[in-house]
Structures are given as C-alpha cells and as structure tokens.
Scaffold this motif. Structure first.
Motif, PDB file in Angstrom:
ATOM      1  N   GLU A  37       0.809  -1.217   0.000  1.00 49.09           N
ATOM      2  CA  GLU A  37       0.000   0.000   0.000  1.00 49.09           C
ATOM      3  C   GLU A  37       0.843   1.268   0.000  1.00 49.09           C
ATOM      4  O   GLU A  37       0.429   2.292  -0.558  1.00 49.09           O
ATOM      5  N   HIS A  38       2.031   1.231   0.620  1.00 48.16           N
ATOM      6  CA  HIS A  38       2.775   2.467   0.844  1.00 48.16           C
ATOM      7  C   HIS A  38       4.182   2.484   0.251  1.00 48.16           C
ATOM      8  O   HIS A  38       4.757   3.562   0.097  1.00 48.16           O
ATOM      9  N   GLU A  39       4.740   1.335  -0.069  1.00 52.57           N
ATOM     10  CA  GLU A  39       6.134   1.280  -0.527  1.00 52.57           C
ATOM     11  C   GLU A  39       6.285   0.411  -1.773  1.00 52.57           C
ATOM     12  O   GLU A  39       7.351  -0.152  -2.021  1.00 52.57           O
ATOM     13  N   ALA A  40       5.232   0.325  -2.561  1.00 55.77           N
ATOM     14  CA  ALA A  40       5.267  -0.574  -3.719  1.00 55.77           C
ATOM     15  C   ALA A  40       6.377  -0.206  -4.704  1.00 55.77           C
ATOM     16  O   ALA A  40       6.939  -1.090  -5.364  1.00 55.77           O
ATOM     17  N   HIS A  41       6.718   1.068  -4.796  1.00 54.03           N
ATOM     18  CA  HIS A  41       7.712   1.514  -5.780  1.00 54.03           C
ATOM     19  C   HIS A  41       9.103   0.953  -5.519  1.00 54.03           C
ATOM     20  O   HIS A  41       9.950   0.939  -6.419  1.00 54.03           O
ATOM     21  N   ARG A  42       9.363   0.494  -4.297  1.00 58.40           N
ATOM     22  CA  ARG A  42      10.705  -0.008  -3.992  1.00 58.40           C
ATOM     23  C   ARG A  42      10.679  -1.418  -3.393  1.00 58.40           C
ATOM     24  O   ARG A  42      11.670  -1.875  -2.841  1.00 58.40           O
ATOM     25  N   THR A  43       9.551  -2.093  -3.495  1.00 66.83           N
ATOM     26  CA  THR A  43       9.400  -3.415  -2.885  1.00 66.83           C
ATOM     27  C   THR A  43       9.487  -4.522  -3.925  1.00 66.83           C
ATOM     28  O   THR A  43       8.896  -4.429  -5.003  1.00 66.83           O
ATOM     29  N   HIS A  44      10.211  -5.555  -3.575  1.00 68.36           N
ATOM     30  CA  HIS A  44      10.286  -6.796  -4.338  1.00 68.36           C
ATOM     31  C   HIS A  44       9.950  -7.929  -3.357  1.00 68.36           C
ATOM     32  O   HIS A  44      10.388  -7.890  -2.204  1.00 68.36           O
ATOM     33  N   PHE A  45       9.204  -8.901  -3.815  1.00 67.57           N
ATOM     34  CA  PHE A  45       8.881 -10.031  -2.946  1.00 67.57           C
ATOM     35  C   PHE A  45       9.702 -11.249  -3.346  1.00 67.57           C
ATOM     36  O   PHE A  45       9.910 -11.511  -4.539  1.00 67.57           O
ATOM     37  N   VAL A  46      10.169 -11.982  -2.339  1.00 63.78           N
ATOM     38  CA  VAL A  46      10.988 -13.161  -2.583  1.00 63.78           C
ATOM     39  C   VAL A  46      10.464 -14.311  -1.737  1.00 63.78           C
ATOM     40  O   VAL A  46       9.689 -14.120  -0.790  1.00 63.78           O
ATOM     41  N   ALA A  47      10.909 -15.526  -2.078  1.00 63.64           N
ATOM     42  CA  ALA A  47      10.506 -16.713  -1.329  1.00 63.64           C
ATOM     43  C   ALA A  47      11.618 -17.750  -1.373  1.00 63.64           C
ATOM     44  O   ALA A  47      12.452 -17.757  -2.292  1.00 63.64           O
ATOM     45  N   PHE A  48      11.611 -18.610  -0.386  1.00 67.95           N
ATOM     46  CA  PHE A  48      12.606 -19.668  -0.249  1.00 67.95           C
ATOM     47  C   PHE A  48      12.061 -20.967  -0.827  1.00 67.95           C
ATOM     48  O   PHE A  48      10.932 -21.352  -0.529  1.00 67.95           O
ATOM     49  N   HIS A  49      12.864 -21.629  -1.658  1.00 65.52           N
ATOM     50  CA  HIS A  49      12.507 -22.950  -2.162  1.00 65.52           C
ATOM     51  C   HIS A  49      13.279 -23.994  -1.354  1.00 65.52           C
ATOM     52  O   HIS A  49      14.459 -23.783  -1.032  1.00 65.52           O
ATOM     53  N   PRO A  50      12.664 -25.130  -1.019  1.00 61.45           N
ATOM     54  CA  PRO A  50      13.330 -26.129  -0.174  1.00 61.45           C
ATOM     55  C   PRO A  50      14.664 -26.644  -0.694  1.00 61.45           C
ATOM     56  O   PRO A  50      15.453 -27.193   0.087  1.00 61.45           O
ATOM     57  N   VAL A  51      14.965 -26.472  -1.972  1.00 60.99           N
ATOM     58  CA  VAL A  51      16.272 -26.913  -2.456  1.00 60.99           C
ATOM     59  C   VAL A  51      17.389 -25.982  -1.958  1.00 60.99           C
ATOM     60  O   VAL A  51      18.568 -26.283  -2.135  1.00 60.99           O
ATOM     61  N   GLY A  52      16.994 -24.857  -1.335  1.00 61.35           N
ATOM     62  CA  GLY A  52      17.992 -23.975  -0.769  1.00 61.35           C
ATOM     63  C   GLY A  52      18.238 -22.697  -1.528  1.00 61.35           C
ATOM     64  O   GLY A  52      19.273 -22.055  -1.361  1.00 61.35           O
ATOM     65  N   ARG A  53      17.290 -22.289  -2.372  1.00 60.16           N
ATOM     66  CA  ARG A  53      17.451 -21.059  -3.153  1.00 60.16           C
ATOM     67  C   ARG A  53      16.361 -20.060  -2.772  1.00 60.16           C
ATOM     68  O   ARG A  53      15.220 -20.431  -2.496  1.00 60.16           O
ATOM     69  N   ILE A  54      16.722 -18.789  -2.778  1.00 58.64           N
ATOM     70  CA  ILE A  54      15.781 -17.695  -2.554  1.00 58.64           C
ATOM     71  C   ILE A  54      15.702 -16.890  -3.843  1.00 58.64           C
ATOM     72  O   ILE A  54      16.729 -16.463  -4.384  1.00 58.64           O
TER      73      ILE A  54
END
Length: 415
Positions: A37-54
């Motif tokens: 809502e407030h910081e979309a211009h500088r936000t990236h979303f990430v996630a962890f995969h069980p093989v060990g990579r983000i």
C-alpha cells in the motif's frame, strides 16, 4: 537514496490456505500489506525454495496472493484451496528466478519477519551477495532456547542456529519488546547487528475488525452465566493446565453455576495432559469449551462480551492476546512476567503463573462482576494508540531504513 526492500513471503506461502493465522503469520501479512500500500515503488517479494534457493516472485501475483490470504482469514474459506495451489506456483517461480537474479542499485535490504528458513544460513548468504543487500531480521522471541522444556524436542538447537544466522549475517534486528532485546543481546555480542536492534511492538488486527457473534457465542450467552476466554495455541508454556485444574475445582464446588471457559486456539505440541482433560474430564463437560477455526470477527465478539481474558503463560515474546484484549477494552488477568508490564502498565491483573489459589480468587471475583484488581500506580498509556498495525509496521520499516542509512553514512555500503 531510496532503499530497495526484498520482503520474504516464505512463511505465508508455506502456510497458504490455512484458514486461521498464527501470530507470526499475521505479522508477515501486515508487513507485506503495508509495503504493497505504501512502498510498492521499492518493494520486491521473494521466497525460499526447499532446495535452498531464494528468488523473486512476480510482484502482481504476490499482491494477489496477499490480498486473497487476508480475505480467507476474514472468513472467505472458499479461497483456501486455490491459495494452496497458488503458493506452490509461487515457490516454483522463486526457484526459476533464483538463477536470474541480477541485483539492484545499492542500497538494498533483505527483510525477513518470520524466522522462516533462518536455519539455512548459506541460502540467505548467497542471496545477500547476489543482490548486494543487507539483512534485517525480526526476532520474535528466544523461548525455545530459554525454556526448552516447553518446546518440541530439538527445537532449542534449531533456534540457536537461527540466532547464529542473525548474528553472522544480520545488519540489524527488529524485536517486539525490550524483553526480547535483552534476551537477544548476548548472541549479538560479536555481531555488527548488536548496535542496530530496534524495539517495535506488534499491532493488533482485532481492533479494526467488526465483531460478529457466531452460533457458538449466541448459544453460550443464552446459558446466562459469565464466560472467560483463553486465546492462543494449546502448548505447554501457555499454561492451559492451570486453568483446567481451576475449572475442575470450581465445577465440583459450584455445580451448574460455574462460569464457562472458552479455549480458543489450535492444538500444538507436547500437550497430552491438556488434551486428556479437555476430552475426558467429566467435571469440565459443559463448562469448558474448545474452539478452533473461529473467524477474526467471531473472536473479537467473543472477547468483547467475556468477563475477562485469562492469560497464564509462563513466557512470551510479546503477547498478542493481551494486546488484543487491551485494544477492545476487555478486563485481563495475566501472568506477572516482564514483557506484559511493558505494554499493559497497571491496567491489568498480574498473578504469578504458578499461584493457582490467586488465579482462582481473581476468576471468582471477575465472574461475580467485581472489577479485577490492577497493579499499583497509574498508567498513562492508551492501548488503541499503541497497537495499530499500520503505524507499527510503518515504525518497523522506518527502523530498518534507519539501520541501512547508518551503514551508508559510515561508509560500510555504497551510497
């Protein structure tokens, strides 16, 4: 220069489709919602995969996932199945993106507010190098290490790895209370993060929820007797066993006039004695009720009409049920532990969590309509002002930005 934020959604994705959130689920959701809502211009979303990579996940799909998760928690349970499939897709997209990460212009932060995959320091370290980012971690508590007897076997060792990850890789940390900050300090003794620990209490969702009485509460109130609420996962450190023994004694003495106890929360671990009493104790039948799967509006309504929230926990990093009750103006009888004094001041009744007779007296008084005794001394705090989620998340992001700025000013990262 604007700091890019890589917000980790791994916990929400791992629990996609679960209809009732835990406290940490809620924290990750509220931070994600605020950034959208407030910081979309500088936000990236990430996630962890069980093989060990983000890896990064598509921004718009992350936005959709967060929005649908919130609606599912608010009662749209028909979304749960689709959320589980969406979560699997997001994890796969993170894995595919992990090898394509090119980084961003400095400075950048990697924000993890859930403890998720802190036992995988190599994965986090590789991500930090690839994206030239500093790591800001939220540490909710150190209870598995301080009170290993209340946790699953092996959890103390896992949590030690998490704290070592924060110490070795973290640029700073956010904690929900000064009590947690004191517990964390020895583990950061040789870490740069030791100078960058910000105390930011959590917010409360129920304060902005429109209460809605469910069928269970309507039936309970027709019985004409007061009721108390115990809110939280059923696990040893929450001390449900104390309450059940008190209610058994009161039921044997008072008979049909005994007040009700409503236990709201899913069953956790190492709780065989509590479950045995809930399922097999004849004296508790009809006066102790176990509720799972209530929506937030139902929980808010249940709290608003109760005689008091009873919260006899042995240890907490923050204590969301206490904050929720304070915001709703509900009387509270809680454990006399330091973290509760930080937020409740003199506005609640404090009792040693091992003092059964004192708990019974306080519960009896409250069931007769007598206002619970509060601690001596005045309190000028106002719970509704302290625990609003938008303000608290804003303070958390501001604290993280401030930590990055301090590193930049000291020449430890490029300007």
């Amino acid at each position: 220069m604007s700091v890019h934020i890589f917000m980790d959604l791994s916990r929400l994705i791992a629990r996609a489709g679960v209809p009732v959130p835990t406290g940490i689920d809620r924290v990750e959701y509220e931070y994600a919602r605020h950034l959208l809502e407030h910081e979309a211009h500088r936000t990236h979303f990430v996630a962890f995969h069980p093989v060990g990579r983000i890896g990064e996940i598509p921004f718009e799909e992350a936005r959709d996932f967060v929005g649908r998760t919130g609606r599912a928690w608010d009662g749209a349970r028909e979304l749960c199945s689709g959320l589980r499939w969406q979560g699997r897709r997001l994890i796969w997209q993170a894995l595919k993106a992990a090898d394509r990460g090119q980084g961003v212009s400095s400075p950048a932060m990697y924000l993890n507010v859930s403890h998720h995959h802190l036992t995988r320091p190599r994965s986090i370290g590789n991500f930090l190098v690839r994206y030239n980012a500093l790591f800001i971690a939220m540490v909710h508590d150190l209870i598995p290490m301080e009170f290993p007897e209340y946790g699953r076997p092996g959890e103390a060792e896992k949590h030690l790895v998490r704290m070592r990850t924060v110490a070795r890789l973290g640029a700073g940390a956010i904690v929900p209370s000064h009590a947690v900050g004191r517990s964390l300090a020895p583990y950061l003794r040789h870490s740069p993060a030791r100078e960058h620990v910000a105390v930011v209490p959590h917010g409360v969702h129920l304060g902005e929820t429109v209460p809605e009485k469910g069928a269970f509460q309507k039936d309970l109130m027709q019985k004409g007797r007061p009721y108390f609420v115990c809110l939280g996962t059923i696990e040893p450190r929450k001390n449900h066993l104390l309450l059940l023994h008190i209610w058994r004694s009161m039921a044997e003495e008072m008979g049909a006039q005994v007040p009700h106890l409503v236990v709201v929360g899913k069953r956790g671990w190492e709780n065989e004695n509590v479950v045995d009493m809930l399922e097999r104790c004849p004296a508790l039948r009809g006066c102790v009720h176990e509720c799972q799967g209530l929506t937030d509006p139902e929980v808010a309504a249940l709290l608003q009409d109760c005689a008091a929230l009873v919260f006899p926990s042995f240890s907490e990093g923050f204590g969301l049920p206490l904050a929720e009750a304070l915001v709703l103006g509900v009387p509270v009888i809680c454990s006399d532990i330091p973290v509760f004094h930080e937020f409740a001041g003199s506005d609640v009744t404090y009792i040693d969590p091992t003092d059964g007779p004192a708990w019974m007296r306080a519960i009896r008084d409250a069931s007769r309509g007598k206002a619970p005794a509060t601690a001596s001394g005045g309190s000028d705090f106002r719970a509704p002002d302290l625990f609003q989620w938008p303000e608290q998340v804003g303070k958390g992001i501001q604290a993280a930005d401030s930590i990055i700025e301090k590193y930049r000013r000291n020449g430890l990262i490029p300007a």
